[in-house]
Write a protein that holds these residues in place. Sequence first.
Motif, PDB file in Angstrom:
ATOM      1  N   ILE A  17      -1.878 -10.802  -1.224  1.00 62.29           N
ATOM      2  CA  ILE A  17      -1.690 -10.998   0.206  1.00 62.29           C
ATOM      3  C   ILE A  17      -1.435  -9.342   0.020  1.00 62.29           C
ATOM      4  CG2 ILE A  17       0.783 -11.607   0.473  1.00 62.29           C
ATOM      5  CD1 ILE A  17      -0.076 -12.315   2.744  1.00 62.29           C
ATOM      6  N   ALA A  18      -1.773  -8.698   1.651  1.00 63.17           N
ATOM      7  CA  ALA A  18      -1.683  -7.134   1.341  1.00 63.17           C
ATOM      8  C   ALA A  18      -1.587  -6.976   2.799  1.00 63.17           C
ATOM      9  CB  ALA A  18      -3.528  -6.731   1.383  1.00 63.17           C
ATOM     10  N   PRO A  19      -0.007  -6.475   3.158  1.00 59.66           N
ATOM     11  CA  PRO A  19       0.200  -6.407   4.540  1.00 59.66           C
ATOM     12  C   PRO A  19       0.049  -5.171   4.984  1.00 59.66           C
ATOM     13  CG  PRO A  19       1.937  -6.204   2.862  1.00 59.66           C
ATOM     14  CD  PRO A  19       0.929  -7.099   2.418  1.00 59.66           C
TER      15      PRO A  19
ATOM     16  N   HIS B 242       1.323  -1.000  -0.151  1.00 56.44           N
ATOM     17  CA  HIS B 242      -0.177  -0.218  -0.250  1.00 56.44           C
ATOM     18  C   HIS B 242       0.959   1.494   0.048  1.00 56.44           C
ATOM     19  CE1 HIS B 242       0.534   1.096   4.242  1.00 56.44           C
ATOM     20  NE2 HIS B 242       0.739  -0.211   4.792  1.00 56.44           N
ATOM     21  N   GLY B 243       0.225   2.275  -0.173  1.00 57.67           N
ATOM     22  CA  GLY B 243       1.152   3.592  -0.544  1.00 57.67           C
ATOM     23  C   GLY B 243       0.743   4.693   0.594  1.00 57.67           C
ATOM     24  N   PHE B 244       0.903   5.735   0.319  1.00 55.88           N
ATOM     25  CA  PHE B 244       0.314   6.626   1.473  1.00 55.88           C
ATOM     26  C   PHE B 244      -0.507   7.772   1.531  1.00 55.88           C
ATOM     27  CE2 PHE B 244       1.024  10.978   2.958  1.00 55.88           C
ATOM     28  CZ  PHE B 244       0.819  11.425   4.440  1.00 55.88           C
ATOM     29  N   PRO B 245      -2.129   7.884   2.509  1.00 56.47           N
ATOM     30  CA  PRO B 245      -2.181   7.918   3.663  1.00 56.47           C
ATOM     31  C   PRO B 245      -3.090   6.701   4.263  1.00 56.47           C
ATOM     32  CG  PRO B 245      -3.214   9.574   3.269  1.00 56.47           C
ATOM     33  CD  PRO B 245      -2.944   9.089   1.877  1.00 56.47           C
ATOM     34  N   THR B 246      -2.223   5.254   3.232  1.00 51.57           N
ATOM     35  CA  THR B 246      -3.777   4.240   3.899  1.00 51.57           C
ATOM     36  C   THR B 246      -2.413   3.508   4.014  1.00 51.57           C
ATOM     37  OG1 THR B 246      -3.196   3.837   1.511  1.00 51.57           O
ATOM     38  CG2 THR B 246      -4.033   4.967   1.536  1.00 51.57           C
ATOM     39  N   SER B 247      -3.735   2.313   3.799  1.00 50.31           N
ATOM     40  CA  SER B 247      -3.028   0.497   5.026  1.00 50.31           C
ATOM     41  C   SER B 247      -3.256  -0.614   3.455  1.00 50.31           C
ATOM     42  CB  SER B 247      -3.809   0.889   5.828  1.00 50.31           C
ATOM     43  OG  SER B 247      -5.211   0.593   5.723  1.00 50.31           O
ATOM     44  N   SER B 248      -3.507  -1.331   4.278  1.00 54.45           N
ATOM     45  CA  SER B 248      -4.123  -2.814   2.951  1.00 54.45           C
ATOM     46  C   SER B 248      -5.714  -2.890   2.787  1.00 54.45           C
ATOM     47  CB  SER B 248      -3.492  -4.014   4.291  1.00 54.45           C
ATOM     48  OG  SER B 248      -4.169  -3.883   4.954  1.00 54.45           O
ATOM     49  N   HIS B 249      -6.501  -1.294   3.615  1.00 56.01           N
ATOM     50  CA  HIS B 249      -7.576  -1.450   3.511  1.00 56.01           C
ATOM     51  C   HIS B 249      -7.987  -0.952   2.433  1.00 56.01           C
ATOM     52  CE1 HIS B 249     -11.199   1.584   3.095  1.00 56.01           C
ATOM     53  NE2 HIS B 249     -11.238   0.420   4.181  1.00 56.01           N
ATOM     54  N   MET B 250      -6.819  -0.575   0.847  1.00 57.53           N
ATOM     55  CA  MET B 250      -6.798   0.290  -0.316  1.00 57.53           C
ATOM     56  C   MET B 250      -7.227  -0.842  -1.433  1.00 57.53           C
ATOM     57  SD  MET B 250      -3.048   1.605  -0.866  1.00 57.53           S
ATOM     58  CE  MET B 250      -3.851   1.841  -3.084  1.00 57.53           C
ATOM     59  N   TYR B 251      -6.753  -2.521  -1.122  1.00 62.95           N
ATOM     60  CA  TYR B 251      -6.763  -3.127  -1.588  1.00 62.95           C
ATOM     61  C   TYR B 251      -8.013  -4.425  -0.990  1.00 62.95           C
ATOM     62  CZ  TYR B 251      -1.812  -1.912  -2.887  1.00 62.95           C
ATOM     63  OH  TYR B 251      -0.941  -1.451  -3.927  1.00 62.95           O
ATOM     64  N   ARG B 252      -8.586  -4.170  -0.750  1.00 65.57           N
ATOM     65  CA  ARG B 252      -9.488  -4.777  -0.228  1.00 65.57           C
ATOM     66  C   ARG B 252     -11.250  -5.266  -1.338  1.00 65.57           C
ATOM     67  NH1 ARG B 252     -10.853  -0.087   0.557  1.00 65.57           N
ATOM     68  NH2 ARG B 252     -12.874   1.666  -0.059  1.00 65.57           N
ATOM     69  N   ASP B 253     -11.421  -4.569  -2.648  1.00 62.93           N
ATOM     70  CA  ASP B 253     -11.999  -4.716  -3.503  1.00 62.93           C
ATOM     71  C   ASP B 253     -10.602  -5.559  -4.445  1.00 62.93           C
ATOM     72  OD1 ASP B 253     -13.985  -3.123  -2.944  1.00 62.93           O
ATOM     73  OD2 ASP B 253     -13.280  -1.308  -3.850  1.00 62.93           O
TER      74      ASP B 253
ATOM     75  N   PRO C  96       4.569  -1.652   9.478  1.00 59.28           N
ATOM     76  CA  PRO C  96       5.148  -0.953  10.729  1.00 59.28           C
ATOM     77  C   PRO C  96       4.427   0.602  11.112  1.00 59.28           C
ATOM     78  CG  PRO C  96       6.566  -2.709  10.098  1.00 59.28           C
ATOM     79  CD  PRO C  96       6.174  -1.621   8.843  1.00 59.28           C
ATOM     80  N   GLY C  97       3.324   0.635  11.528  1.00 54.63           N
ATOM     81  CA  GLY C  97       2.760   2.117  12.082  1.00 54.63           C
ATOM     82  C   GLY C  97       1.517   2.124  11.199  1.00 54.63           C
ATOM     83  N   TYR C  98       1.264   1.644  10.610  1.00 52.26           N
ATOM     84  CA  TYR C  98       0.091   1.552   9.018  1.00 52.26           C
ATOM     85  C   TYR C  98      -1.226   0.352  10.132  1.00 52.26           C
ATOM     86  CZ  TYR C  98       3.237   4.755   6.335  1.00 52.26           C
ATOM     87  OH  TYR C  98       3.302   5.814   5.780  1.00 52.26           O
ATOM     88  N   GLY C  99      -2.421   0.964   9.495  1.00 51.34           N
ATOM     89  CA  GLY C  99      -3.224  -0.064   9.517  1.00 51.34           C
ATOM     90  C   GLY C  99      -3.501  -1.009  11.122  1.00 51.34           C
TER      91      GLY C  99
END
Length: 208
Positions: free
Chosen positions: A81-83, A58-69, A86-89
Amino acid sequence: MKKLSIFRRLFILLFGLSISAQAEDLSYVRYGTENIDGLNIFYREAGDPSKQAVVLLHGFPTSSHMYRDFLSELGDEFYLIAPDYPGYGYSDKKSVKEYTYTFDNVAETMNQFFIRRGLNNYVIMIQGFGAPVGFQLATKHPEKVAGFIVMNGNIYGEGLVKETIEFLKEELTPENETKKMKTDFSLKTLKWQHTHSTRNPKAINPDA
């Protein structure tokens, strides 16, 4: 009694096959954590691990949530697999005294995470901050990388905006670092990064 016995045996056999078929369907999204050197790294995954692996960085300012779809739509064709870094999500957020937040170090943490997950050959999907993390992985472990899917990930100086380059050239002091952090990490800025240039800001999922 004999016919009933045969019927029951057939029912149990068919019921068992149905349960087995359901158990083999791994296309749904699953969630978990792996402990990497004292850090709990959260991840989302979908698909059968025996299929081609695609790691989603993932990028900034996101997390693995951006790849849910992606996960929900492509889990029937690939192992995804989307981790969270550290410090995110949902991953652990250590202090700067406990963890060195550099692209080199995050890439090594991700490498150890993928080793723990048994991944030795994967396609890397990268966006934003995922680019320097993914390219570090490819540089240090080229034998593991089967390919790239790149979404606005910079690998060259021209791709950085002038303000970013000037900030990187500045001598880092507590004063200018604090000023930059308050600007780039404010709620207003984070909302702007998600909604700027969108046709319908109301359609942006606030979970992001």
